[in-house]
Design a protein around this motif. Structure first.
Motif, PDB file in Angstrom:
ATOM      1  N   ARG A  44       0.816  -1.228   0.000  1.00 17.08           N
ATOM      2  CA  ARG A  44       0.000   0.000   0.000  1.00 17.08           C
ATOM      3  C   ARG A  44       0.846   1.272   0.000  1.00 17.08           C
ATOM      4  N   HIS A  45       1.841   1.317  -0.858  1.00 18.49           N
ATOM      5  CA  HIS A  45       2.674   2.515  -0.974  1.00 18.49           C
ATOM      6  C   HIS A  45       1.872   3.638  -1.623  1.00 18.49           C
ATOM      7  N   ARG A  46       2.093   4.851  -1.168  1.00 20.97           N
ATOM      8  CA  ARG A  46       1.439   6.007  -1.788  1.00 20.97           C
ATOM      9  C   ARG A  46       2.105   6.336  -3.119  1.00 20.97           C
ATOM     10  N   GLU A  47       3.424   6.343  -3.100  1.00 21.70           N
ATOM     11  CA  GLU A  47       4.174   6.646  -4.308  1.00 21.70           C
ATOM     12  C   GLU A  47       5.435   5.803  -4.283  1.00 21.70           C
ATOM     13  N   ALA A  48       5.624   5.006  -5.324  1.00 26.00           N
ATOM     14  CA  ALA A  48       6.795   4.129  -5.370  1.00 26.00           C
ATOM     15  C   ALA A  48       7.170   3.849  -6.810  1.00 26.00           C
ATOM     16  N   TRP A  49       8.409   3.437  -7.006  1.00 24.81           N
ATOM     17  CA  TRP A  49       8.865   3.035  -8.324  1.00 24.81           C
ATOM     18  C   TRP A  49       9.930   1.966  -8.142  1.00 24.81           C
ATOM     19  N   ALA A  50      10.173   1.223  -9.213  1.00 27.01           N
ATOM     20  CA  ALA A  50      11.189   0.173  -9.202  1.00 27.01           C
ATOM     21  C   ALA A  50      12.535   0.790  -9.548  1.00 27.01           C
TER      22      ALA A  50
END
Length: 191
Positions: free
Chosen positions: A61-67
């Motif tokens: 449940r990340h608000r904003e994330a990237w790989a």
């Protein structure tokens, strides 16, 4: 180093993907999550593909994330990093209470009873500990009265709650109970 089926053998596997458990080879590209809680020393998530990284998003449940693309160390680099002896972690020495088997008449053990020290009680709350949910209280005041709330109000409210609970617990003890009931707070209704 790849086996005939196209997967890496154990000798060429550096780590395993946190989602599909597929191998990540030495010197190969892998992905990590940009969120710091996914990259702690004990809970590092590594993914063999962006698709595997995307599968962990609904769970975390990340608000904003990237790989973030990373490269696994080579076998030689990995050997150098793990060359020295690992420090032994010392476990705290605690006395273990002996265990006694309570035996039924037929000779079979009924239950195990720990003899010795009683379990430690939970730590006492500190006197200055806030006893209200600050965000909910501030939202209530703002929505109901259209006002903001100072942080110092929480200390005053917590002190008041401690006083009210002390008085209610005295009422419960006077009735010979160990449970606070709503009637123990009757003194508040007279205000």
């Amino acid at each position: 180093m790849a086996s005939p089926s196209g997967t890496l053998d154990e000798a060429s596997t550096w780590k395993r993907c946190s989602t599909c458990r597929g191998p990540i080879g030495f010197g190969r590209i892998y992905y990590v999550c940009s969120v710091s809680t996914c990259n702690r020393k004990r809970t590092v998530f590594r993914f063999c593909a962006v698709e595997c990284w995307e599968e962990h998003l609904p769970l975390m449940r990340h608000r904003e994330a990237w790989a973030v693309e990373e490269t696994a160390p080579s076998r030689e680099q990995w050997a150098e990093q793990n060359e020295g002896p690992k420090p032994q972690r010392r476990r705290p020495t605690t006395e273990v209470a002996p265990v006694v088997d309570a035996v039924r008449e037929g000779g079979a053990p009924r239950r195990r009873i720990r003899v010795g020290s009683a379990p430690k009680p939970p730590p006492e709350p500190t006197p200055g500990e806030v006893l209200v949910v600050v965000s909910r209280f501030k939202n209530y005041v703002k929505e109901r009265f259209g006002m903001k709330t100072s942080d110092a109000v929480m200390d005053a409210l917590s002190s008041h709650l401690r006083f009210v609970c002390q008085r209610a617990s005295e009422n419960a003890k006077a009735d010979g109970r160990k449970t606070l009931l709503d009637r123990d707070f009757e003194f508040l209704r007279g205000r």
